[in-house]
Design a protein around this motif. Sequence first.
Motif, short mmCIF file in Angstrom:
data_model
loop_
_atom_site.label_atom_id
_atom_site.label_comp_id
_atom_site.label_asym_id
_atom_site.label_seq_id
_atom_site.Cartn_x
_atom_site.Cartn_y
_atom_site.Cartn_z
N TYR A 110 -36.83 -8.21 58.41
CA TYR A 110 -37.54 -7.67 59.57
C TYR A 110 -36.67 -7.72 60.83
O TYR A 110 -36.82 -6.88 61.71
N CYS A 111 -35.78 -8.71 60.90
CA CYS A 111 -34.86 -8.73 62.06
C CYS A 111 -33.92 -7.53 62.01
O CYS A 111 -33.71 -6.85 63.02
N ALA A 112 -33.36 -7.26 60.82
CA ALA A 112 -32.46 -6.11 60.70
C ALA A 112 -33.23 -4.81 60.99
O ALA A 112 -32.75 -3.95 61.74
N ALA A 113 -34.43 -4.70 60.45
CA ALA A 113 -35.23 -3.49 60.68
C ALA A 113 -35.65 -3.36 62.14
O ALA A 113 -36.00 -2.29 62.60
N SER A 114 -35.58 -4.48 62.86
CA SER A 114 -35.89 -4.45 64.30
C SER A 114 -34.64 -4.18 65.14
O SER A 114 -34.71 -4.13 66.37
N GLY A 115 -33.49 -4.05 64.47
CA GLY A 115 -32.27 -3.69 65.18
C GLY A 115 -31.24 -4.80 65.31
O GLY A 115 -30.21 -4.61 65.96
#
Length: 672
Positions: free
Chosen positions: A570-575
Amino acid sequence: MAQEVEKKRKKGRTPEEQSLDPAAREMLIRAEQLGLTTAFSRADAMAPCPIGSTGSCCHVCFMGPCRLVKDGQTGVCGATIETITARNFARAIAAGASAHSDHGRDLALTLLAVAKGEAQGYKIRDPFKLARLAEELGIATQGRPVEAIALDVGQACLDMFGQQTGEVRMIERAPAKRKELWRKYKMVPRGIDREVVDVLHRTHMGDDQDPEHILSQGMRAALGDGWGGSMVATDLSDILFGTPSPLVSKMNLGVIKKDEVNIIVHGHEPTLSEMILAATSDPELVEYAKQKGAKGINLAGICCTSNETLMRQGVPSAGNFLHQELAIMTGAIEAMVVDVQCIMQALPDLAQNFHTEVITTSPKVKITKAIHIEFDEHHALDIAKEIVRRAIDNYPNRGEFQIPDFTSDVVPGFSHEYINYMLGGSYRSSFRPLNDAIMSGRIRGVVADVGCNNPRTTQDATHDYLVRELLKQDVLLVETGCGAIASGKFGLLLGEAAMEWAGPGLREVCEATGMPPVLHMGSCVDNTRILTVLSQVVAEGGLGDDISDVPAVGIAPEWMSEKAISIATYCAASGAYVIMGVKNPVEGSQEVTELLSTGWEAKVGGKIEFVVEPQEMVRRALEHIDKKRAALGLPAYDPEKFGRSGDWRMQELMALGPAERAEALYGQPAGD
Ligand code: XCC
Ligand code: SF4
């Protein structure tokens, strides 16, 4: 004896190689002397499965399990290594997201019970945060009693789990550009549970067999955790138990007391542990403990239950994940009370060698040979008292014990609300000073050092190395979970750490604000606080218009759980750029490894990379931070530029004891 120990160790590592922590080393020597195993020695005795550890084993149907070990090989159904590794990764996300989100669901149910007056012993400790959340969720607050608002908020949160269509409401907190990106790629979670079920469905035999497509749904399920289940868990915990602000406490096995009844709470949820804390100060029970010959009742925590009670109530922490067995090994624990997640099955067997009772409490978690006293929030205080009474009854059974004499002072409690207040002051709460410090280069960037311990690495060693190296480079550290406890044990969660370790620019900022250079932001579900900070930093202006623009990196150097995979996703998907240590769980496929890094970066601006060497983690983190600074047109980081101002304030503070210093810095006495 020494020779025998040497022989047994044979292929195993020395205690120095197993842990950086002197308290752990002492207990590991004791384990050897007593002939008892630990996760450390079991890890040494059992190599990880070479096929499973690279993600190359598929067991989603019973034509297999299929183990792909040769180039070009497929499973019985024809599944390729790309599909198999991606499916395994997505399933890990689903399990991790489920664990976090279910924790959030239980807090929503507790809030509902409190609102109805049915939850014994609980109350709403932060009505202001409740009102803020209500407004965010479109719930009326004007002139309504707190209970009525809580009822609506609890129900609205609960509804996010079972929601089938539309968007999970909390994504509204993300920057506008981020939301547009998620909408464009159909990655906005429709409902927290729905996205998990979707992952399990599409990774069933014979469904989605395009790795990119599988992993995209993995991101969607993970976003349902980060901007859904975990975010609900954090917000509702703050509402029910108080929003953290800095306080003084202690960490490591030395917090166990030789002449008191020692109770350890371990796992993840604050719900029962808060009641156990209340029960330990019950005058009747304290008197009862004295009758049994103890001086009092001592409560300490392990893992994230510890982070929850530490952040809010200052309950000391006995340690992180790999300390759970070591605490029992002291022989001085009357009861270890566990709730959910990260609880090793080895505990009850180990406890048989001492007098320790391992007590499971969750309706979801029973362990063979442990005592089960099921928790129910409707009778929480009664149950907590029963558990404490049992521990007291067990005190006279204590035999020979050995408590390592190691503790360090810590100042945890940095909620995003408090950071905002700390930087801006009470009249002008704001992230402006942080943005300014990053823009000027006083702070080069921000690194979140988070996640577990893993006995496949030296306990705490990578956490510790990263923190010290990054501080020297003027990087502000934010931490959660077992990573935060690692730093706490080594004295890094203190203002003093700025004097000793921070580069000149960061030190100036710490001097001006009184904040430690390493901020303990809570448990693993509280990684959502970091998402909130990043969103607010973006909203403040000057650091781009999306999370992916901010010079920030997340690192989980010693991770082990599926939850860590969900968080990373979710951190990666958040940028965000996320580095994970230990091992690449999709190593079986070069294509999937690249998909998670360059593939995701091109799509969502964030990525996951697996890096084992600590030096390389630091190099890549700094490189990323500098790249983001350059993209924003900020001045290149220059270590010579700052830090020429006097250090008088810091020296003045250093002359005080920890309690006085906390009062001077945070305006509240220690442990309050
Ligand atoms: Fe568990 Fe949260 Fe990992 Fe620690 S850090 S070992 S998950 S307790 Ni979350
Ligand atoms: Fe083997 Fe295919 Fe079944 Fe997986 S789904 S176990 S690769 S046959």
